[in-house]
Design an enzyme around this catalytic site. Structure first.
Site, PDB file in Angstrom:
ATOM      1  N   TYR A 217       1.082  -1.332  -0.138  1.00 28.22           N
ATOM      2  CA  TYR A 217       0.473  -0.459   0.075  1.00 28.22           C
ATOM      3  C   TYR A 217       0.445   1.362   0.261  1.00 28.22           C
ATOM      4  O   TYR A 217       1.598   1.488   0.948  1.00 28.22           O
ATOM      5  CB  TYR A 217      -1.011  -0.237   1.060  1.00 28.22           C
ATOM      6  CG  TYR A 217      -2.210  -0.542   1.012  1.00 28.22           C
ATOM      7  CD1 TYR A 217      -3.428  -0.501   1.014  1.00 28.22           C
ATOM      8  CD2 TYR A 217      -2.061  -2.170   1.451  1.00 28.22           C
ATOM      9  CE1 TYR A 217      -4.419  -1.523   0.895  1.00 28.22           C
ATOM     10  CE2 TYR A 217      -3.080  -3.544   1.331  1.00 28.22           C
ATOM     11  CZ  TYR A 217      -3.814  -2.799   1.065  1.00 28.22           C
ATOM     12  OH  TYR A 217      -5.377  -3.191   0.989  1.00 28.22           O
ATOM     13  N   HIS A 402     -18.211  -0.500   2.999  1.00 25.60           N
ATOM     14  CA  HIS A 402     -16.670  -0.662   3.582  1.00 25.60           C
ATOM     15  C   HIS A 402     -15.881  -1.360   5.223  1.00 25.60           C
ATOM     16  O   HIS A 402     -16.678  -1.710   6.035  1.00 25.60           O
ATOM     17  CB  HIS A 402     -15.705   0.850   3.777  1.00 25.60           C
ATOM     18  CG  HIS A 402     -14.640   0.615   4.774  1.00 25.60           C
ATOM     19  ND1 HIS A 402     -13.246   0.400   3.962  1.00 25.60           N
ATOM     20  CD2 HIS A 402     -14.064   1.503   6.661  1.00 25.60           C
ATOM     21  CE1 HIS A 402     -11.808   0.547   4.440  1.00 25.60           C
ATOM     22  NE2 HIS A 402     -12.096   0.945   6.068  1.00 25.60           N
TER      23      HIS A 402
END
Length: 594
Positions: A217, A402
């Protein structure tokens, strides 16, 4: 001639309580479709078109010149990306050179069995363009076939050079890791509409040497250009820009607004998002402005609305986050991918905004260890929408679901005066590794006094301790970010179990279950003290969450709650739920259209 995947009609289905009706006036020539690479090297591209009138998907597999020669190829679907117990459409060539096309399913060992009914249709192989075309119904109503629904779909694939005399018993999971895999995509993409052009603002990495690990990431803080920082613009569309050849590397991307003081400088950090040396102030860059995942088409705002960006009252920094998926552990990737924002200074009629539904970011909630499907539900109660929304209501056009690592399904129910309306959004094959802002198939009107209930389901099999609610990736969340217009002051409509109910629960565990509970400790410590998580203890926790009063976060955009006592509120009940949606089998569906 290269095969083109084209649908010619669009079908609108209105489902309300016990009836289905076909709105024939909605049929048009709009087309929905997208594409995604299948393999990490980008040698195989899957393209698809959605025919909503026929409730069919038309797939095109295109093999690059670099792709190796093969004797068979399997493309299919499974619940979580496993080749075992998958539904497969198989193309294979026997040792005499004859092509075969079959509908198969894999057993628990990944060995193929032929379906009784052939539901992989319209096969065509074009050797010149190195492509294969076939069709599949959304729902074949065959128990051997996968039901293709809106939301995340795990598309599996496998290939081989084996010479075959029969497909029966072919082991697709026995192939080399380089010759099999899966991707997550949203197959049932809505048709796109023409858009007014805007100025392009590119937020990308620049000749980044991607680390050689399996998963990275990467975060990059960017200062907005002066013309945006000085004058508020509207985002009217966003889309990905992927470095050619890196289509299989870039998994998903997000652009976050840095929610800091307008005059505060945020460090121009560029590095691993989870690096402990990452400046603390960059963690304020957490409000999503754009999100893209593999296979996602451009996201376009309704003509009457745009998402505000920049201006003198906003901070001047945004952050790009890119998830790189590198299963081959290559260290020679160079990438300049990112997101392109289409913006305009000629602002539209309405400001769009984002509202958070679900559960508070708090350690008052937890998921017991060893659970295959443990649900948590967050509530947006009528009292909150009543004080937070305008009389004419809001129009919801997009949604981003999410959770963190253990989430496997998310949905939001919608009710008005006790009567359930169609689901606002649902993904029963959700994965935290595939997050995008999804355009809803139909805009949803939410009025003051409406009730919204967001449920997340978690799988903690293999974990012994509880997974606690919180911000860390190893903690859990349950959120639905609603994209809507016109903007209102209501930014957060979320809940948690009431403080009093949680205290009573821990007191019970200490007195009657002999757990070492510390009354003054944070909920996290007390949840982690409970072990082992027996079925009875897990059931007791579930009962606590479903039957206890709640504490509400009914918050304005400035972080303050709306006036009132939001503690100890009873959860509303949906008095008339929607019935289970009937299956739309091809035979029944085709007869309805006549």
């Amino acid at each position: 001639m290269k095969i083109k995947c084209v649908a010619t009609v669009f079908f609108t289905l209105i489902y309300y309580h016990y009836t289905f009706t076909i709105n024939k006036s909605a049929i048009s020539n709009l087309v929905a479709g997208s594409e995604s690479v299948l393999d990490p090297k980008g040698e195989i591209t899957l393209k698809w078109r959605v025919d909503y009138a026929a409730r069919k998907l038309r797939f095109c597999l295109e093999f690059s010149k670099k792709a190796p020669s093969i004797n068979w190829f399997a493309l299919g679907f499974s619940d979580r990306g496993d080749l075992e117990n998958s539904d497969v459409c198989l193309v294979w060539t026997d040792y005499t050179g004859r092509d075969h096309f079959e509908d198969m399913h894999a057993d628990g060992n990944g060995r193929l069995l032929r379906d009784v009914h052939q539901n992989c249709e319209g096969f065509h192989v074009d050797l010149k363009s190195r492509s294969v075309v076939f069709e599949r119904d959304f729902d074949t109503c065959d128990h051997d076939d996968y039901l293709i629904e809106d939301g995340t779909v795990h598309v599996i694939w496998a290939r081989g050079i084996d010479k075959l005399f029969s497909s029966k018993g072919l082991c697709i999971s026995c192939t080399s890791p380089h010759d099999r895999g899966f991707i997550r995509v949203r197959l049932l993409t809505p048709p796109s509409a023409p858009q007014q052009p805007g100025e392009k603002l590119r937020i990308t990495n620049s000749v980044l040497k991607v680390p050689g690990g399996d998963t990275t990431y990467w975060c990059k803080v960017v200062r907005l250009p002066d013309y945006v920082a000085d004058n508020e613009h509207h985002i009217i569309k966003f889309e990905s820009t992927i470095t050619k050849g890196n289509e299989g590397l870039v998994h998903h991307m997000e652009v976050f607004y840095c929610d800091a003081d307008p005059n505060e400088d945020v460090p121009l950090y560029e590095g691993n998002c989870f690096d402990p040396k990452r400046p603390e102030s960059t963690k304020l860059c957490s409000k999503v402005k754009a999100a893209w995942a593999m296979g996602a088409p451009p996201f376009a705002y309704p003509d009457e609305a745009g998402l505000p960006l920049g201006g003198p009252k906003a901070n001047k920094y945004v952050m790009l986050e890119v998830h790189y998926n590198n299963p081959e552990l290559r260290n020679d990737w160079v990438d300049s991918s990112g997101i392109v924002l289409h913006i305009t200074a000629n602002k539209r009629k309405y400001d769009a905004a984002i509202m958070e539904l679900g559960l508070e970011y708090t350690d008052k909630m937890a998921i017991p260890g060893g659970q295959e499907a443990f649900p948590l539900t967050g509530y947006c109660i009528p009292q909150c929408t009543g004080v937070g929304l305008p009389e004419e209501g809001i129009t919801v056009f997009g949604s981003q679901l999410h959770t963190h690592l253990t989430g496997v399904a998310v949905w939001t129910r919608h009710a008005r005066r006790g009567v359930e309306l169609p689901l606002l959004n649902r993904d029963t094959h959700y994965s935290t590794h595939f997050q995008e802002i999804r355009i809803l198939r139909r805009p949803v009107k939410v009025l003051p006094g409406d009730y919204l209930e967001t449920t997340c389901v978690y799988n903690t099999v293999g974990k012994q301790n509880a997974t606690i609610g919180g911000h860390a990736i190893t903690d859990e969340m349950c959120v639905n970010y609603l994209h809507y217009y016109p903007a209102t002051q209501l930014e957060v409509c979320k809940s948690a179990v009431s403080n009093a109910a949680l205290e009573d629960y821990f007191d019970f565990e200490e007195r009657w279950d002999n757990i070492s509970i510390e009354p003054t400790a944070a909920p996290r410590a007390n949840y982690l003290a409970i072990a082992p998580w027996t079925p009875l203890r897990a059931k007791a926790l579930h009962t606590l969450y479903t039957e206890s009063p709640i504490s509400m976060q009914c918050n304005k955009s400035d972080g303050n709650r709306f006036q009132g006592d939001w503690e100890g509120i009873r959860v509303p009940k949906i008095k008339l739920p929607l019935p289970e949606e009937p299956r739309m089998c091809p035979e029944h569906y085709n007869s309805m259209k006549k």
